[in-house]
Design an enzyme around this catalytic site. Structure first.
Site, PDB file in Angstrom:
ATOM      1  N   MET A  30       0.840  -1.200   0.000  1.00 15.53           N
ATOM      2  CA  MET A  30       0.000   0.000   0.000  1.00 15.53           C
ATOM      3  C   MET A  30       0.878   1.253   0.000  1.00 15.53           C
ATOM      4  SD  MET A  30      -3.443  -0.962   2.004  1.00 15.53           S
ATOM      5  CE  MET A  30      -2.836  -0.714   3.658  1.00 15.53           C
ATOM      6  N   GLY A  31       2.149   1.116  -0.381  1.00 15.03           N
ATOM      7  CA  GLY A  31       3.019   2.284  -0.482  1.00 15.03           C
ATOM      8  C   GLY A  31       3.486   2.795   0.868  1.00 15.03           C
ATOM      9  N   ALA A  32       3.955   4.066   0.885  1.00 15.50           N
ATOM     10  CA  ALA A  32       4.632   4.622   2.065  1.00 15.50           C
ATOM     11  C   ALA A  32       5.709   3.635   2.503  1.00 15.50           C
ATOM     12  CB  ALA A  32       3.653   4.953   3.190  1.00 15.50           C
ATOM     13  N   HIS A  34       9.029   1.395   3.354  1.00 15.65           N
ATOM     14  CA  HIS A  34      10.126   1.471   4.320  1.00 15.65           C
ATOM     15  C   HIS A  34      10.990   0.229   4.138  1.00 15.65           C
ATOM     16  CE1 HIS A  34       7.694  -1.435   6.426  1.00 15.65           C
ATOM     17  NE2 HIS A  34       6.694  -0.563   6.538  1.00 15.65           N
ATOM     18  N   HIS A  37       9.256  -3.256   3.622  1.00 11.70           N
ATOM     19  CA  HIS A  37       8.818  -3.549   2.252  1.00 11.70           C
ATOM     20  C   HIS A  37      10.018  -3.891   1.368  1.00 11.70           C
ATOM     21  CE1 HIS A  37       5.579  -0.559   3.505  1.00 11.70           C
ATOM     22  NE2 HIS A  37       4.854  -1.593   3.131  1.00 11.70           N
ATOM     23  N   GLY A 149       4.991 -10.155   4.348  1.00  6.96           N
ATOM     24  CA  GLY A 149       5.757  -9.991   5.574  1.00  6.96           C
ATOM     25  C   GLY A 149       5.076 -10.649   6.763  1.00  6.96           C
ATOM     26  N   LEU A 186       8.810  -2.005  11.759  1.00  7.19           N
ATOM     27  CA  LEU A 186       8.623  -0.937  10.777  1.00  7.19           C
ATOM     28  C   LEU A 186       7.199  -1.018  10.235  1.00  7.19           C
ATOM     29  CD1 LEU A 186      12.017  -1.106   8.847  1.00  7.19           C
ATOM     30  CD2 LEU A 186      11.399   0.345  10.784  1.00  7.19           C
ATOM     31  N   ARG A 189       2.354   3.156   9.172  1.00  8.87           N
ATOM     32  CA  ARG A 189       1.591   3.949  10.143  1.00  8.87           C
ATOM     33  C   ARG A 189       2.475   4.589  11.215  1.00  8.87           C
ATOM     34  NH1 ARG A 189      -2.109  -0.233   9.006  1.00  8.87           N
ATOM     35  NH2 ARG A 189      -4.116   0.498   8.211  1.00  8.87           N
TER      36      ARG A 189
HETATM   37  P1  AMP Z   1       1.477  -2.885   3.523  1.00  8.25           P
HETATM   38  O1  AMP Z   1       2.005  -1.859   2.589  1.00  8.25           O
HETATM   39  O2  AMP Z   1       1.426  -2.451   4.946  1.00  8.25           O
HETATM   40  O3  AMP Z   1       0.179  -3.508   3.027  1.00  8.25           O
HETATM   41  O4  AMP Z   1       2.535  -4.063   3.519  1.00  8.25           O
HETATM   42  C1  AMP Z   1       2.916  -4.701   2.318  1.00  8.25           C
HETATM   43  C2  AMP Z   1       3.714  -5.931   2.660  1.00  8.25           C
HETATM   44  O5  AMP Z   1       4.880  -5.564   3.397  1.00  8.25           O
HETATM   45  C3  AMP Z   1       2.929  -6.913   3.543  1.00  8.25           C
HETATM   46  O6  AMP Z   1       3.197  -8.233   3.116  1.00  8.25           O
HETATM   47  C4  AMP Z   1       3.498  -6.640   4.910  1.00  8.25           C
HETATM   48  O7  AMP Z   1       3.415  -7.755   5.774  1.00  8.25           O
HETATM   49  C5  AMP Z   1       4.944  -6.321   4.583  1.00  8.25           C
HETATM   50  N1  AMP Z   1       5.556  -5.569   5.679  1.00  8.25           N
HETATM   51  C6  AMP Z   1       5.093  -4.434   6.248  1.00  8.25           C
HETATM   52  N2  AMP Z   1       5.894  -4.061   7.278  1.00  8.25           N
HETATM   53  C7  AMP Z   1       6.866  -5.000   7.367  1.00  8.25           C
HETATM   54  C8  AMP Z   1       7.991  -5.198   8.235  1.00  8.25           C
HETATM   55  N3  AMP Z   1       8.261  -4.358   9.226  1.00  8.25           N
HETATM   56  N4  AMP Z   1       8.773  -6.274   8.022  1.00  8.25           N
HETATM   57  C9  AMP Z   1       8.496  -7.154   7.021  1.00  8.25           C
HETATM   58  N5  AMP Z   1       7.459  -7.024   6.171  1.00  8.25           N
HETATM   59  C10 AMP Z   1       6.655  -5.967   6.344  1.00  8.25           C
END
Ligand code: AMP
Length: 282
Positions: A30-32, A34, A37, A149, A186, A189
């Site tokens: 979903m972007g943003a 770090h 990702h 993740g 990480l 949010r």
């Molecule tokens: P999101 O953008 O929050 O939907 O996350 C996209 C992907 O990145 C998902 O598979 C998350 O589980 C993974 N992810 C987010 N934060 C972390 C983290 N701190 N360590 C490992 N994977 C992460």
């Protein structure tokens, strides 16, 4: 790195890669972005000839409208990070491109009992929205491997169930949680935390990691209480749930001996910001 905005361009791009028999790795986000990702992206780049990343804030998985409205967005910076990590193409569609006939779900996914507990209970509709967007993305990207993740521990189990019930031919690869030097998992949010809230946020992981040692001499119930009490004692923090579960079924365990794979999954409101984390006991 190719920047793709439309479904038509994406399907053409994928068809071309398939013609060349290139293995496709896919990382939905979903972007943003770090380093969490990027760790998934780096793994995908290592494992596959082509890596496609999606950047799409999916409205159908948000059960709280203000969470959707405040979700951080930083597209240019995201694209820069992805290009640097060696991504072949980024798919960043608009909502109407993804859902041309509206966001209403056409069908209810069979996500198994793993989707009913924890996040499923506290965020009604969330996993149906996740399944809807990930299934659609899988249909378009047709990846050989998709990377998720372990920070979203329950999400991986739910995605695996969706892949099975929808007969999608993809390998789901789980990647470890990336944390800051202070232990905080990480998360996009985290950017929404005030300075004070950010300073206290590592208290979540501190309690979780201390509880692993504590668990050696205490019951599941005592360990649960210790974590909840410790985190609730931090100003502005409120534990929404802490569940100590079997890592495969996600059903609660009452005794440590019940399973050889036990994980503690937590959600904490730090002020208005909802943070999740988890820790492996066994
Ligand atoms: P999101 O953008 O929050 O939907 O996350 C996209 C992907 O990145 C998902 O598979 C998350 O589980 C993974 N992810 C987010 N934060 C972390 C983290 N701190 N360590 C490992 N994977 C992460």
């Amino acid at each position: 790195m190719q920047i793709i905005r439309s479904v038509g361009e994406l399907t053409d791009y994928v068809a071309m890669q398939k013609n060349h028999h290139h293995a496709i790795g896919f990382v939905p986000t979903m972007g943003a972005l770090h380093a969490g990702h990027i760790s998934l992206v780096e793994r995908a780049v290592r494992d596959n000839e082509v890596t496609i990343v999606s950047v799409f804030v999916n409205p159908t998985q948000f059960n709280n409208p203000s969470d959707l409205a405040t979700y951080p967005r930083q597209e240019e910076e995201d694209f820069r990070m992805l290009a640097e990590a060696g991504v072949s193409a980024v798919f960043a569609p608009t909502v109407s491109e993804m859902y041309p006939s509206g966001t209403a779900r056409e069908h209810e996914y069979d996500l198994g009992s793993a989707a009913e507990v924890m996040e499923g209970k506290y965020r009604p509709g969330h996993f149906q929205g996740v399944a809807q967007v990930v299934h659609r993305l899988f249909e378009l990207v047709r990846p050989d491997r998709a990377y998720f993740g372990e920070k979203d521990f329950q999400q991986i189990a739910v995605i695996r169930n969706m892949v099975e019930s929808e007969h999608v031919d993809v390998e789901i690869i789980a990647c470890p949680i990336r944390r800051g030097a202070d232990g905080l998992a990480l998360s996009s949010r985290n950017a929404l935390l005030s300075e004070e809230q950010r300073r206290r946020a590592p208290g979540i992981y501190a309690a979780l990691s201390e509880s692993v040692e504590y668990a050696r001499t205490h019951t599941v119930r005592q360990t649960h209480e210790m974590v909840v009490e410790r985190i609730n004692a931090i100003p502005e923090m409120r534990v929404e749930y802490y569940e100590i579960v079997d890592g495969r079924t996600l059903m609660p365990v009452e005794e440590w001996s019940e399973s050889d794979f036990v994980v503690g999954c937590i959600t904490v409101y730090n002020g208005e910001v909802r943070l999740i984390d988890n820790i492996r006991y066994k």
